[in-house]
Design a protein around this motif. Structure first.
Motif, PDB file in Angstrom:
ATOM      1  N   TYR A  71       0.898  -1.326  -0.189  1.00 14.59           N
ATOM      2  CA  TYR A  71       0.117   0.088   0.012  1.00 14.59           C
ATOM      3  C   TYR A  71       0.822   1.107   0.244  1.00 14.59           C
ATOM      4  O   TYR A  71       1.778   1.315   0.683  1.00 14.59           O
ATOM      5  CB  TYR A  71      -0.832   0.098   0.985  1.00 14.59           C
ATOM      6  N   TRP A  72       0.589   2.263  -0.945  1.00 12.99           N
ATOM      7  CA  TRP A  72       1.078   3.482  -0.842  1.00 12.99           C
ATOM      8  C   TRP A  72       0.101   4.713  -0.986  1.00 12.99           C
ATOM      9  O   TRP A  72      -1.155   4.197  -1.179  1.00 12.99           O
ATOM     10  CB  TRP A  72       2.275   3.600  -1.937  1.00 12.99           C
ATOM     11  N   GLU A  73       0.347   5.721  -0.671  1.00  9.15           N
ATOM     12  CA  GLU A  73      -0.707   6.974  -0.932  1.00  9.15           C
ATOM     13  C   GLU A  73       0.384   8.293  -1.136  1.00  9.15           C
ATOM     14  O   GLU A  73       1.418   8.541  -0.807  1.00  9.15           O
ATOM     15  CB  GLU A  73      -1.362   7.100   0.418  1.00  9.15           C
ATOM     16  N   GLY A  74      -0.305   9.026  -2.169  1.00 12.09           N
ATOM     17  CA  GLY A  74       0.337  10.362  -2.201  1.00 12.09           C
ATOM     18  C   GLY A  74      -0.571  11.485  -1.760  1.00 12.09           C
ATOM     19  O   GLY A  74      -1.739  11.606  -2.483  1.00 12.09           O
ATOM     20  N   ASP A  75      -0.545  12.176  -0.742  1.00  9.61           N
ATOM     21  CA  ASP A  75      -1.212  13.619  -0.299  1.00  9.61           C
ATOM     22  C   ASP A  75      -0.847  14.619  -0.869  1.00  9.61           C
ATOM     23  O   ASP A  75       0.089  15.290  -0.576  1.00  9.61           O
ATOM     24  CB  ASP A  75      -1.102  13.295   1.066  1.00  9.61           C
ATOM     25  N   PHE A  76      -1.799  15.215  -1.739  1.00 10.85           N
ATOM     26  CA  PHE A  76      -1.486  16.521  -2.602  1.00 10.85           C
ATOM     27  C   PHE A  76      -2.009  17.665  -1.831  1.00 10.85           C
ATOM     28  O   PHE A  76      -2.089  18.702  -2.411  1.00 10.85           O
ATOM     29  CB  PHE A  76      -1.871  16.380  -3.932  1.00 10.85           C
ATOM     30  N   SER A  77      -2.558  17.359  -0.833  1.00 14.27           N
ATOM     31  CA  SER A  77      -3.270  18.566   0.062  1.00 14.27           C
ATOM     32  C   SER A  77      -2.256  19.296   1.129  1.00 14.27           C
ATOM     33  O   SER A  77      -2.788  20.308   1.674  1.00 14.27           O
ATOM     34  CB  SER A  77      -4.566  18.037   0.757  1.00 14.27           C
ATOM     35  N   LYS A  78      -1.101  18.546   1.289  1.00 15.13           N
ATOM     36  CA  LYS A  78      -0.267  19.293   2.343  1.00 15.13           C
ATOM     37  C   LYS A  78       1.251  19.101   1.528  1.00 15.13           C
ATOM     38  O   LYS A  78       1.357  18.077   0.889  1.00 15.13           O
ATOM     39  CB  LYS A  78      -0.335  18.792   3.379  1.00 15.13           C
ATOM     40  N   TRP A  79       1.832  19.925   1.997  1.00 10.56           N
ATOM     41  CA  TRP A  79       3.471  19.712   1.337  1.00 10.56           C
ATOM     42  C   TRP A  79       3.927  18.416   2.094  1.00 10.56           C
ATOM     43  O   TRP A  79       3.865  17.781   3.108  1.00 10.56           O
ATOM     44  CB  TRP A  79       4.301  20.847   1.993  1.00 10.56           C
ATOM     45  N   GLY A  80       5.115  18.084   1.214  1.00  4.48           N
ATOM     46  CA  GLY A  80       5.807  16.935   1.525  1.00  4.48           C
ATOM     47  C   GLY A  80       7.023  17.178   2.184  1.00  4.48           C
ATOM     48  O   GLY A  80       7.395  18.461   2.389  1.00  4.48           O
ATOM     49  N   ASP A  81       7.921  16.067   2.615  1.00  6.22           N
ATOM     50  CA  ASP A  81       9.300  16.275   3.210  1.00  6.22           C
ATOM     51  C   ASP A  81      10.532  16.755   2.458  1.00  6.22           C
ATOM     52  O   ASP A  81      11.169  17.703   2.694  1.00  6.22           O
ATOM     53  CB  ASP A  81       9.482  15.223   3.884  1.00  6.22           C
TER      54      ASP A  81
END
Length: 940
Positions: A455-465
């Motif tokens: 499982y993986w996810e990409g959250d584009f609602s907030k900045w990444g690291d």
């Protein structure tokens, strides 16, 4: 400075900005000059690498001029002929009574000047000056009165052992006699054999050994092996040392590795900004390290380098008999990308000139293979044609140095949440996954490692690291989402990519499946049927039950049927399928896949040939009783002769087979089910199964492989041709007859169990022969296959020389068929004693067409009466990779008085002809072009 050994010329002390013209003259040719080139003097001294363009050799005259100053040098026979490593002596040749400078070096050099005798021989005694060691290397030079210098060094062996990651190693070398057949042997001390590998290599222009031209087969070069090379006058032996890169520390800009104990390791970082050199000794354990973060102690080591993407680490160990190189692209290496969207496999940073082979293994779809060469940017591209990439296929990509094994990623359960701007899904556990969203203005990326379940996810609602994740993205219709597993973002060089063109979350066809996840978003198919698992929805698949999509589309049909029942018919009317109402309880995809005539189905009655097939899945599903579904088969008998069109099956011999078992009487015995007047057979189906209308029919055998010798065969020597065949009719017996092409035929031996055969033959006359195999089964069906060509030679048949000129006819030069003019040709060829490969040289000069050809090696030669054919490989206009063939008549053999010739040159990679004086004619046709000057002679 001129080095004959590698056809190299270097200039020094010429005025910057001046235009330099180099010319090379051969007093023995009518051409003047034989070669010329112009360069502008820059900050660095101009150099001329002429290997493959012109062979520098003694007697040639090199002229350099800038218009104001002219210097000229006659090339001499300066060279090293023998080295006594134990007594510290060097022997060589040069012009008589001349001075020779001899240098013996490792980190420092010792010099001796000697004078040759009247015979031109010289000897240099380094006793008391330098004790030759494993790291000693030698060079000689001579300088004339106006400062021109010639340099020479002994023939060198280049070698690199196999490394981790599929790198198989290679042999190279320089300085060997350009006209000799180099004898190469390798002894591995860890095996009982004295010689573990042996080959002969025709040395090319400049005395170089092209590492890509040696076929190692299954042999792998390893450290500790002894490589010995011998030409006509020099023998050199070299032990391949240990040399490997173990760690590249990008942060500390250091490189660590292994080598033999106490040897000099020379390392270079090659970057677009410049190169950095370092030198070190390995310790007593063979460990070494090179530090590029600070300057080194010598003048060559003052630069520092930041090891980063695009850097190249190159190592070298120089020892007295040769050199060993190891190269590594750091942090990148050769990579492979599997693109599921355009059904393509490509890659980058592959070695130029090396054949790269792709093999895809699929449990259900068999094996696919393809080969290609890297393009000018060292990228590879494979054309998969109709072969479809699917999850979990095994992908193997291999060249002579690199080997890659990948599994096609299974991206599944993808979910795109517009409200939260999050993309989730599953793929391979514990792998880097990159999610890239793009609109017309920009792209934004998120990455991370999948968990133990994939499982993986990409959250584009907030900045990444990461720095490249400092942006947000609004997920909405009409954007592109690319999902990538692996790849260069994290220096993982292999990747699988899937792209989604995201649209509104709609259900266009109203089947309860959102368009995003619907395999046929515009056709009602609630069961999402894909019976052959080819990723094409059954309702869109012309061959719904044929993974390879090779079926008869006119004899195939598919339909989604629900509880109310339904029926459908194939386009050609051959099969009708009827499901009564109430027989099934849910929407289900039904298909009939026509396989045409000629498909064998095994039954208790022997081999039967299917005419039409209906295949229904999944196994075990049953219709409700008491009614059954009805399957109606139809066939054609247009001439009413009682035989099914396109077969040798009588209508009365038709029957029905279900799941490999006969379930009906013959048509002639079943008037209640079979109607020969209307050509139809009706059968009731109580459950999903495989049902066929079938009949007895013999199937022709097929020759699958026919092989004979690809190497030249000596006259009166036995040669063997082998046949592999297949035959679905298990009880057939077979015979093989071989037509050898010389007016004789013979029967072959057949192994029915292995389905192979062979035959042997001795040719009495040299020539080029086509062999034909005729395979027959016991019921009269046959199959033929030809092998082109067996080349037969007679080593005692004489040697051949030719030289002169011809008037090139129109149509000869493919790049401009209108060009005609004078071509100068020269060739000589002969078989040495106890060899099967001829030696010699061929040259073609067609100035009008800007076409120049030099042979590198001959493949074979055959002489028959007054005719000779020579075939080999060489360089066209300085570029390698071309084949050539000369067909010639010696008019004096049978007193015809007229010498004739045909010259043909082609691209070895594409097979395209680039020059042919008999364009469009059969490859071995008799020559018809008279020579206009010179002669062609077959010497008996």
């Amino acid at each position: 400075i001129v080095r004959i050994i590698d056809d190299y010329i270097e200039l020094y002390d010429w005025n910057p900005g001046s235009e330099i013209i180099l010319t090379v003259e051969d007093p023995n040719t009518p051409i003047s000059p034989d070669y010329s080139e112009q360069k502008t003097v820059g900050l660095e001294p101009p150099t001329f690498w002429l290997s493959g363009i012109i062979d520098l050799k003694p007697g040639l005259i090199v002229n350099i001029t800038d218009g104001a100053i002219t210097t000229s040098q006659v090339l001499t026979n300066l060279g090293v002929s023998q080295i006594d490593w134990e007594q510290n002596f060097v022997f060589g040749i040069a012009p008589a009574e001349s001075r020779v400078n001899v240098a013996a070096c490792d980190f420092t050099c010792s010099f001796i000047q000697v004078t040759t005798g009247t015979d031109g021989e010289w000897a240099a005694d380094f006793n008391g000056i330098r004790d030759f060691s494993q790291t000693t290397w030698l060079m000689t030079d001579q300088t004339d009165d106006d400062g021109d210098r010639m340099e020479a060094y002994p023939p060198i062996i280049g070698a690199s052992a196999g490394q981790v990651g599929g790198y198989k190693g290679y042999l190279g070398g320089i300085g060997w006699d350009a006209s000799s057949m180099l004898h190469i042997t390798i002894d591995d001390p860890s095996t009982p054999e004295l010689i573990d590998f042996e080959t002969y290599y025709p040395v090319g222009t400049g005395g170089r050994i092209d590492e890509y031209q040696i076929d190692y087969g299954d042999f792998v070069l390893r450290a500790g092996q002894i490589v010995t090379m011998r030409d006509v006058q020099f023998t050199n032996s070299y032990r391949i040392p240990v040399l490997s890169i173990e760690v590249v520390d990008q942060e500390g800009d250091r490189v660590f590795g292994k080598a033999d104990p106490n040897v000099i390791v020379e390392g270079m970082i090659r970057q677009s900004e410049g190169n950095c050199w370092r030198y070190t000794y390995s310790d007593v354990n063979g460990d070494w390290s090179l530090d590029y973060s600070v300057p080194g102690p010598t003048d060559d080591e003052l630069d520092v380098c930041d090891i980063k993407g695009g850097s190249n680490v190159s190592l070298k160990i120089s020892q007295r008999a040769g050199e060993t190189y190891v190269m590594l692209d750091a942090p990148y290496e050769s990579g492979v990308t599997i693109n599921l969207d355009n059904n393509q496999i490509n890659g980058g940073r592959w070695y130029p000139g090396e054949l790269v082979t792709l093999t895809i293994t699929d449990v259900d779809n068999g094996i696919f293979t393809s080969s290609t060469y890297p393009d000018e940017l060292n990228n590879i591209w494979f054309d998969l044609g109709d072969y479809q990439l699917r999850p979990n296929q095994v992908v193997h990509v291999e060249s002579s140095r690199i080997e890659k094994n990948l599994i096609v990623t299974d991206f599944h359960d993808i979910n795109i949440d517009e409200e939260s701007d999050i993309v989730t899904g599953y793929s391979t556990p514990n792998k880097w996954v990159f999610i890239i969203t793009c609109d017309d203005l920009h792209c934004v990326m998120r990455d991370g490692v999948s968990d133990d379940q994939g499982y993986w996810e990409g959250d584009f609602s907030k900045w990444g690291d990461a720095l490249y994740e400092q942006d947000l993205f609004d997920i909405r219709p009409e954007i592109t989402i690319q999902i990538q597993e692996g790849g260069s973002y994290r220096h993982e060089y292999d990747a699988t990519i899937m792209t989604i063109f995201y649209k509104m979350q709609t259900d266009t066809d109203g089947d309860g499946i959102l368009d995003l996840n619907d395999n046929a978003p515009f056709i009602f198919n609630p069961d999402q049927g894909d019976m052959d698992e080819d990723t094409i929805a059954d309702v869109l698949d012309a061959c719904p039950n044929d993974f390879d999509n090779q079926c008869d589309t006119e004899g195939s049909a598919v339909m989604v049927i629900g509880p109310e029942g339904g029926q459908f018919t194939t386009p050609n009317g051959a099969v009708t399928f009827i499901v009564p109402a109430g027989q099934i309880y849910d929407w289900t995809t039904f298909s009939v896949t026509g396989q045409g005539s000629g498909i064998s189905i095994g039954t208790t009655e022997g081999e039967l040939t299917s005419i039409y097939t209906g295949d229904f899945q999944p196994d075990g599903f049953r219709f409700y009783y008491p009614d059954f579904a009805a399957l109606i088969f139809r066939w054609s008998d247009s001439d009413n002769d009682g035989i099914v069109d396109g077969t040798n099956i009588a209508e009365d011999d038709l029957l029905v087979v279900r799941d490999g078992m006969i379930i009906s009487n013959y048509c002639g015995e079943s008037p209640e089910d079979c109607d020969v007047v209307n050509n139809q057979f009706r059968v009731l189906i109580g459950h999903f199964c495989t049902v066929s209308l079938a009949g007895v029919q013999n199937t022709s055998p097929i020759i699958t492989q026919f092989n004979a010798s690809i190497l030249p065969v000596e006259v009166s020597t036995s040669t063997t041709a082998t046949v592999e065949f297949s035959d679905p009719d298990a009880n057939d017996l077979h015979t093989i007859v071989l037509d050898w092409g010389d007016g004789t035929s013979s029967s072959g031996n057949v192994d029915e169990v292995a389905q192979t055969g062979f035959g042997s033959h001795e040719y009495s006359v040299p020539g080029v022969y086509t062999v034909t195999a005729l395979l027959s089964d016991s019921r009269g069906a046959t199959s033929t296959k030809t092998f082109e060509y067996i080349v037969v030679f007679d080593p005692t048949g004489g040697f051949v020389t030719g030289g002169g000129w011809i008037n090139v006819p129109a149509g000869s030069l493919s790049s401009d068929p209108s060009i005609i003019g004078k071509m100068i040709f020269g060739f000589e060829a002969k078989y040495l004693k106890n060899t099967s490969i001829p030696t010699g040289k061929s040259n073609l000069t067609f100035k009008t067409g800007n076409f120049f050809f030099d042979s590198m090696a001959y493949t074979w030669m055959t002489v028959t009466g007054d005719k000779v054919i020579i075939r080999g490989v060489g360089n066209t206009n300085g570029e390698s990779g071309y084949g050539f063939q000369i067909n010639a008549f010696d008019g004096d053999v049978f007193s015809s008085g007229q010498d004739l010739i045909r010259i043909r040159v082609w691209d070895l990679q594409t097979g395209d002809t680039i020059f042919d004086t008999q364009s469009g004619d059969y490859a071995f046709a008799d020559p018809d072009l008279p020579i206009d000057g010179g002669s062609i002679q077959i010497h008996k």
